[in-house]
Design a protein around this motif. Structure first.
Motif, short mmCIF file in Angstrom:
data_model
loop_
_atom_site.label_atom_id
_atom_site.label_comp_id
_atom_site.label_asym_id
_atom_site.label_seq_id
_atom_site.Cartn_x
_atom_site.Cartn_y
_atom_site.Cartn_z
N ILE A 1 0.84 -1.20 0.00
CA ILE A 1 0.00 0.00 0.00
C ILE A 1 0.88 1.25 0.00
CG2 ILE A 1 -1.68 1.35 1.33
CD1 ILE A 1 -2.98 -1.04 0.15
N ARG A 2 1.91 1.27 0.85
CA ARG A 2 2.79 2.44 0.95
C ARG A 2 3.54 2.71 -0.36
NH1 ARG A 2 3.71 -0.07 5.87
NH2 ARG A 2 5.74 -0.88 5.21
N HIS A 3 3.86 1.66 -1.11
CA HIS A 3 4.59 1.83 -2.37
C HIS A 3 3.69 2.08 -3.57
CE1 HIS A 3 7.97 -0.03 -0.11
NE2 HIS A 3 8.71 0.66 -0.95
N GLY A 4 2.37 2.02 -3.36
CA GLY A 4 1.46 2.23 -4.48
C GLY A 4 1.23 0.99 -5.31
N TRP A 5 1.48 -0.19 -4.72
CA TRP A 5 1.23 -1.47 -5.39
C TRP A 5 -0.06 -2.03 -4.80
CZ3 TRP A 5 6.65 -3.19 -3.39
CH2 TRP A 5 7.65 -2.43 -4.03
N TYR A 6 -1.14 -1.93 -5.55
CA TYR A 6 -2.45 -2.24 -4.98
C TYR A 6 -3.00 -3.57 -5.47
CZ TYR A 6 -2.07 2.79 -4.11
OH TYR A 6 -1.63 4.04 -3.71
N GLY A 7 -3.94 -4.11 -4.71
CA GLY A 7 -4.61 -5.35 -5.10
C GLY A 7 -4.67 -6.40 -4.00
N ALA B 1 -14.08 4.45 -2.20
CA ALA B 1 -13.08 3.46 -1.79
C ALA B 1 -11.72 3.79 -2.38
CB ALA B 1 -13.51 2.07 -2.23
N THR B 2 -10.70 3.70 -1.55
CA THR B 2 -9.31 3.76 -1.97
C THR B 2 -8.62 2.54 -1.40
OG1 THR B 2 -8.50 4.93 -0.01
CG2 THR B 2 -9.36 6.29 -1.83
N PRO B 3 -7.45 2.16 -1.92
CA PRO B 3 -6.76 1.00 -1.34
C PRO B 3 -6.51 1.15 0.16
CG PRO B 3 -5.79 1.58 -3.44
CD PRO B 3 -6.76 2.66 -3.13
N GLN B 4 -6.11 2.33 0.59
CA GLN B 4 -5.85 2.54 2.01
C GLN B 4 -7.14 2.42 2.82
OE1 GLN B 4 -2.61 3.26 3.59
NE2 GLN B 4 -3.93 2.50 5.22
N LYS B 5 -8.24 2.96 2.30
CA LYS B 5 -9.52 2.88 3.02
C LYS B 5 -9.99 1.43 3.14
CE LYS B 5 -11.54 7.47 2.27
NZ LYS B 5 -12.71 8.19 1.70
N ILE B 6 -9.82 0.65 2.07
CA ILE B 6 -10.21 -0.76 2.14
C ILE B 6 -9.32 -1.50 3.13
CG2 ILE B 6 -10.29 -2.93 0.85
CD1 ILE B 6 -11.19 -1.35 -1.58
N PHE B 7 -8.02 -1.24 3.08
CA PHE B 7 -7.07 -1.83 4.03
C PHE B 7 -7.52 -1.53 5.47
CE2 PHE B 7 -3.33 -1.45 6.75
CZ PHE B 7 -2.59 -2.58 6.45
N ASP B 8 -7.82 -0.28 5.74
CA ASP B 8 -8.22 0.13 7.09
C ASP B 8 -9.56 -0.51 7.49
OD1 ASP B 8 -5.95 1.69 7.25
OD2 ASP B 8 -6.99 3.56 6.71
N ALA B 9 -10.49 -0.57 6.54
CA ALA B 9 -11.80 -1.15 6.83
C ALA B 9 -11.69 -2.64 7.14
CB ALA B 9 -12.75 -0.94 5.64
N VAL B 10 -10.89 -3.35 6.35
CA VAL B 10 -10.69 -4.78 6.60
C VAL B 10 -10.07 -5.00 7.97
CG1 VAL B 10 -9.36 -6.81 5.88
CG2 VAL B 10 -10.58 -5.45 4.17
N PRO C 1 -20.77 -7.88 2.02
CA PRO C 1 -21.63 -6.99 2.81
C PRO C 1 -20.89 -6.13 3.82
CG PRO C 1 -22.66 -9.14 2.57
CD PRO C 1 -21.29 -9.27 1.99
N ASP C 2 -19.91 -6.69 4.51
CA ASP C 2 -19.19 -5.92 5.53
C ASP C 2 -18.50 -4.69 4.92
OD1 ASP C 2 -19.89 -7.46 7.67
OD2 ASP C 2 -18.13 -8.76 7.56
N LEU C 3 -17.99 -4.83 3.71
CA LEU C 3 -17.33 -3.71 3.05
C LEU C 3 -18.36 -2.80 2.37
CD1 LEU C 3 -14.19 -5.40 1.44
CD2 LEU C 3 -14.33 -4.10 3.56
N LYS C 4 -19.37 -3.41 1.77
CA LYS C 4 -20.39 -2.63 1.08
C LYS C 4 -21.12 -1.69 2.04
CE LYS C 4 -22.75 -4.90 -1.93
NZ LYS C 4 -23.75 -5.84 -2.55
N ASN C 5 -21.26 -2.15 3.29
CA ASN C 5 -21.99 -1.37 4.28
C ASN C 5 -21.10 -0.51 5.17
OD1 ASN C 5 -24.37 -2.63 3.38
ND2 ASN C 5 -24.10 -4.33 4.81
N ASP C 6 -19.80 -0.50 4.91
CA ASP C 6 -18.89 0.28 5.74
C ASP C 6 -19.08 1.78 5.45
OD1 ASP C 6 -16.07 1.67 6.18
OD2 ASP C 6 -16.11 -0.13 7.43
N PRO C 7 -19.35 2.58 6.47
CA PRO C 7 -19.61 4.01 6.23
C PRO C 7 -18.43 4.77 5.65
CG PRO C 7 -19.42 3.53 8.58
CD PRO C 7 -19.50 2.22 7.89
N GLU C 8 -17.22 4.36 5.99
CA GLU C 8 -16.04 5.04 5.45
C GLU C 8 -15.90 4.82 3.95
OE1 GLU C 8 -13.91 7.07 7.03
OE2 GLU C 8 -15.11 6.91 8.84
#
Length: 337
Positions: free
Chosen positions: A102-108, A208-217, A196-203
């Motif tokens: 994530i820090r290097h910009g390599w996402y997925g 969605a950004t890679p960092q936001k998904i990382f944090d949500a997970v 569902p857990d991600l679809k319903n996450d308020p953040e």
């Protein structure tokens, strides 16, 4: 290389099971690999490979040699027009590697945050979470053939990936030590937020950004799953079983609330945790082990448990689910005996 070094493994497995290895070696350089083959040949039996200890059930006394893979290193191997090819050594901590990407910009890989274990273990189990399996991102797996004493590269196709499975869990692939894994991470990143857990996450509702998904997970996993540093566990203990459409229809007649997920081949994945809870095991203990009070899919060690305790509870849970649903659960952790 010494092959007579013993080691207490109780602190080296996330279940915290009491275990001791009569022969133990720590691998921190690939220069040691030829000597390891000689070590195995002298021992006359295959070596157990230990990584983060997060998907294991260890017997109290292990007579077979134990090799602890702590190889380190993360590097960008190649940058193509559409992807970053990133390599990580087998001993790297998986979650730390995902964070580094994530820090290097390599996402997925962000959906796979906070999964315990090492990079070397990820292809063995074909780890997956929140709509992503690591097989979707693996380019190749570099191994050392312990019997032949030579390197062997497996392409993603040769790894024979399937749900929580790979060639490395089968007899044909168990003689290989995974030294590094290469990942193909797309430059054109597409968020995976269908669960569902991600679809319903308020953040994530704000975008969605890679960092936001990382944090949500991370938030979701920390809320649902116990920390192995506080109470011993191996994460999800049972695989989610796969059944036919006909079997699902039959089950839905009796259990309309049964949770299921359609698979690409027309079969259905069932929620093992839901079935375990319905079978009366959520928060229930058997001796020093039990199924967690918040997540019925997680088996926990309340203290001082051995492999025999874990297997006794696992067998009891499997029997209960089979009796109620006529579905047989399969455990995820591998037994070292």
């Amino acid at each position: 290389m010494r092959d007579d070094t013993s080691q207490d493994l109780t602190g080296l497995n996330t279940l915290g099971l009491v275990s001791h290895a009569a022969h133990y070696f720590r691998l921190d350089s690939e220069r040691q690999l030829p000597a390891i083959t000689q070590w195995q040949q002298r021992a006359g039996v295959p070596i157990y490979v230990l990584g983060g200890g997060s998907n294991l059930i260890l017997r109290e006394h292990l007579s077979r040699p134990v090799l602890h893979n702590v190889l380190k290193g993360i590097r960008l191997v190649e940058e193509t027009s559409d992807a970053f090819i990133v390599e990580a050594a087998g001993g790297e901590v998986w979650h730390d590697f995902v964070g580094a990407c994530i820090r290097h910009g390599w996402y997925g890989l962000e959906n796979l945050a906070l999964i315990p274990g090492t990079v070397g273990a990820c292809p063995v189990q074909n780890i997956g979470a929140y709509g992503v399996e690591v097989m979707d991102r693996i380019e190749s797996v570099q191994t050392w053939d312990l019997a032949q004493g030579q390197p062997r590269l497996f392409t993603a196709q040769e790894c024979a990936f399937s749900y929580r499975d790979s060639i490395f869990k089968k007899p044909l692939g168990q003689g290989y030590l995974i030294t590094a894994v290469r990942f193909r991470l797309p430059k054109q990143w597409v968020p995976v937020t269908s669960y569902p857990d991600l679809k319903n996450d308020p953040e994530l509702a704000q975008g969605a950004t890679p960092q936001k998904i990382f944090d949500a997970v991370c938030r979701i996993r920390q809320a649902k799953l116990p920390d192995p540093a506080k109470i011993g566990n191996a994460g999800s203990f049972f695989k989610n079983p796969i059944v036919s459409a006909a079997k699902l229809s039959q089950l839905k007649t009796d259990y309309p609330a049964l949770v299921s997920y359609l698979q690409a081949d027309g079969s259905y994945k069932l929620a093992a945790g839901w079935m375990i809870e319905q079978s009366g095991w959520k928060g229930r203990s058997l001796g020093p082990v039990g199924m967690h009070q918040r997540q019925a899919l997680v088996l926990v060690n309340h203290g001082g448990a051995t492999a025999a305790d874990v297997l006794a509870l696992a067998d009891a849970v499997v029997a209960s689910v089979r009796q109620k649903f006529d579905v047989t659960l399969e455990r995820e952790p591998v037994l070292f005996d």
